[in-house]
Enzyme design. Structure first.
Site, PDB file in Angstrom:
ATOM      1  N   LYS A 164      -7.436   4.338  -4.971  1.00 16.51           N
ATOM      2  CA  LYS A 164      -7.141   4.768  -3.607  1.00 16.51           C
ATOM      3  C   LYS A 164      -6.099   5.882  -3.626  1.00 16.51           C
ATOM      4  O   LYS A 164      -5.178   5.858  -4.438  1.00 16.51           O
ATOM      5  CB  LYS A 164      -6.643   3.575  -2.789  1.00 16.51           C
TER       6      LYS A 164
ATOM      7  N   SER B  16      -5.091  -7.459   4.968  1.00 18.11           N
ATOM      8  CA  SER B  16      -6.323  -6.705   4.790  1.00 18.11           C
ATOM      9  C   SER B  16      -7.128  -7.296   3.651  1.00 18.11           C
ATOM     10  O   SER B  16      -6.916  -6.981   2.498  1.00 18.11           O
ATOM     11  CB  SER B  16      -6.008  -5.241   4.461  1.00 18.11           C
TER      12      SER B  16
ATOM     13  N   SER C 171     -15.995   1.173  -1.255  1.00 17.61           N
ATOM     14  CA  SER C 171     -15.888   1.777  -2.574  1.00 17.61           C
ATOM     15  C   SER C 171     -16.617   0.948  -3.616  1.00 17.61           C
ATOM     16  O   SER C 171     -16.025   0.237  -4.407  1.00 17.61           O
ATOM     17  CB  SER C 171     -14.419   1.936  -2.967  1.00 17.61           C
TER      18      SER C 171
END
Length: 438
Positions: A80, A161, A147
């Site tokens: 990321k 999350s 992803s």
């Protein structure tokens, strides 16, 4: 079926060691798929093509000579874009940092490289990880959640999350994986999370990334644990008499019957294998999302103050003073969503509001944490459906999400009890969830 794109890390390692395929072939295959799709998906901000191929050649030479072979030798990894990779862009999905090049590797990136991983690119994200307008603070980036183009994806996530049903996600105990070199959104709620195509791969990656780092003030010294050997048949027998808690707040809430049915089916199968099932209560859970919003906004407003055009990133072209430089740079470089978040956080931290918002949120966070720890005195793991797991972020405990068809099942344990949740996740995946996923 594209066998390479759907292969686990262990599958690819086996093919590489048997010389059935080379790392160069694997990396080029992934790169070609990414390049074809990226104009449409915008998943990658930076594609590390030349260096990835060069490093793959080095990995092939190591494998050929059978020397200095790492645990991730020749395996493509995506990172990321708020995690520092030396010599690559570190944009955090922002206009303000669009041309910033990282001068060093994050600790987790060093550990990946030391084991032969091939950094194939940096994935897109919401600007500085700030949720889009109208979404809750716990939302994962709309880009990085998809992803799936590499066998391993690593990112930082905030406010509970946890994932959708698109893969196998793991968020270990707060402080178990170093965050040095990761641009912070909310210091107390940011975690490193990994995504793979298999539970065993999660254990392998945790074995590599976990460990104390003196460069990270939140890193915790713990005994080194072998997470790779957890998945033997003898190890799986330890499910007998394991106490599994089912939080009534999740199973009694308006989660779709389909989600409940699939997770309860798996729980019933675990019970047949000797696990003990117990209903539990998480009484403060209704406040967890609001708490995460207050805490993350307040901490983000402080963290984002460093992006002023003086130390990092681009700066405005015309200014008359230092104050003018900072004001214009932030006005031009930050989106409206980020500005709203900064204003909200500043409001929570202001002298007239601090006691009513941030201080009270921290106190309630501590109450929730104490309540969770008390629950784990009675049970071993918590199992529930869905993706709303803010309380795990508030209390710093580890969580795994595994797919059950088009829904996800989450398994949560006490601090530093990754072994238990990895073991039960592997057992569920091996014996039960494949029926849903097939």
């Amino acid at each position: 079926m594209d066998t390479l794109m759907n292969s686990t890390i262990y599958n690819l390692k086996e093919k590489l060691m048997k010389r059935e395929v080379s790392s160069v072939e694997i990396v080029k295959h992934y790169l070609s798929k990414i390049e074809v799709n990226n104009d449409r998906t915008k998943e990658f901000i930076t594609i590390n093509k030349q260096e990835a191929i060069s490093n793959a050649k080095k990995s092939d030479m190591k494998i050929k000579n059978r020397e200095n072979i790492g645990l991730l030798e020749g395996i493509p990894v995506s990172i990321k874009d708020n995690i520092s990779v030396k010599g690559m862009k570190l944009t955090c999905g922002s206009k303000l940092l669009r041309n910033f090049i990282s001068p060093y590797d994050a600790t987790l990136v060093k550990r990946l490289k030391n084991q032969g991983a091939i950094i194939i690119g940096k994935t897109n994200m919401n600007e500085f990880d700030i949720p889009s307008h109208g979404s809750s603070a716990r939302d994962i980036s709309k880009y990085s959640i998809n992803s799936s183009q590499t066998p391993l994806f690593i990112g930082s996530f905030t406010d509970g999350s946890i994932a959708d049903a698109s893969g196998y996600w793991f968020r270990p105990t707060y402080g178990l994986i170093s965050r040095y070199g990761v641009v912070p959104y909310s210091n107390t709620l940011d975690y490193i999370m990994t995504k793979t195509k298999d539970v065993k791969d999660l254990g392998l990656v945790l074995d590599i990334l976990s460990g104390y780092d003196e460069l990270d003030s939140t890193s915790i010294k713990t005994e080194k644990i072998d997470y790779i050997s957890l998945f033997s048949e003898d190890s799986l027998k330890k499910i007998e008499n394991m106490k599994i808690g089912l939080p009534k707040e999740y199973f009694d809430s308006e989660i779709g019957n389909k989600k409940k049915e699939k997770v309860l089916n798996i729980v019933q199968n675990l019970e047949k294998l000797g696990a003990k099932i117990e209903e539990i209560s998480l009484p403060y859970i209704e406040y967890s999302e609001q708490l995460c919003k207050i805490i993350s906004s307040a901490e983000a407003s402080s963290n984002l103050s460093r992006f002023d055009g003086i130390r990092y990133g681009t700066r405005t072209e015309s200014y008359e003073s230092i104050d003018d430089l900072i004001i214009k740079t932030r006005s031009e470089g930050l989106s409206n969503e980020v500005k709203k978040n900064i204003l909200l956080g500043t409001y929570f931290l202001s002298s007239c509001n601090n006691n009513d918002y941030y201080d009270r949120a921290i106190k309630l966070k501590n109450m929730i944490t104490k309540e969770i720890y008390n629950i784990f005195n009675k049970i071993d793991v918590i199992v529930c459906p869905g993706d709303n797991m803010n309380y795990t972020s508030l209390s710093g405990i580890p969580t795994i999400s595994i797919p059950c068809g088009d829904v996800s099942m989450q398994i949560t344990g006490d601090k530093f009890r990754e072994k238990e949740i990895l073991r039960i996740a592997y057992l569920c995946d091996k014996l039960f969830t494949k029926n849903f996923n097939s």
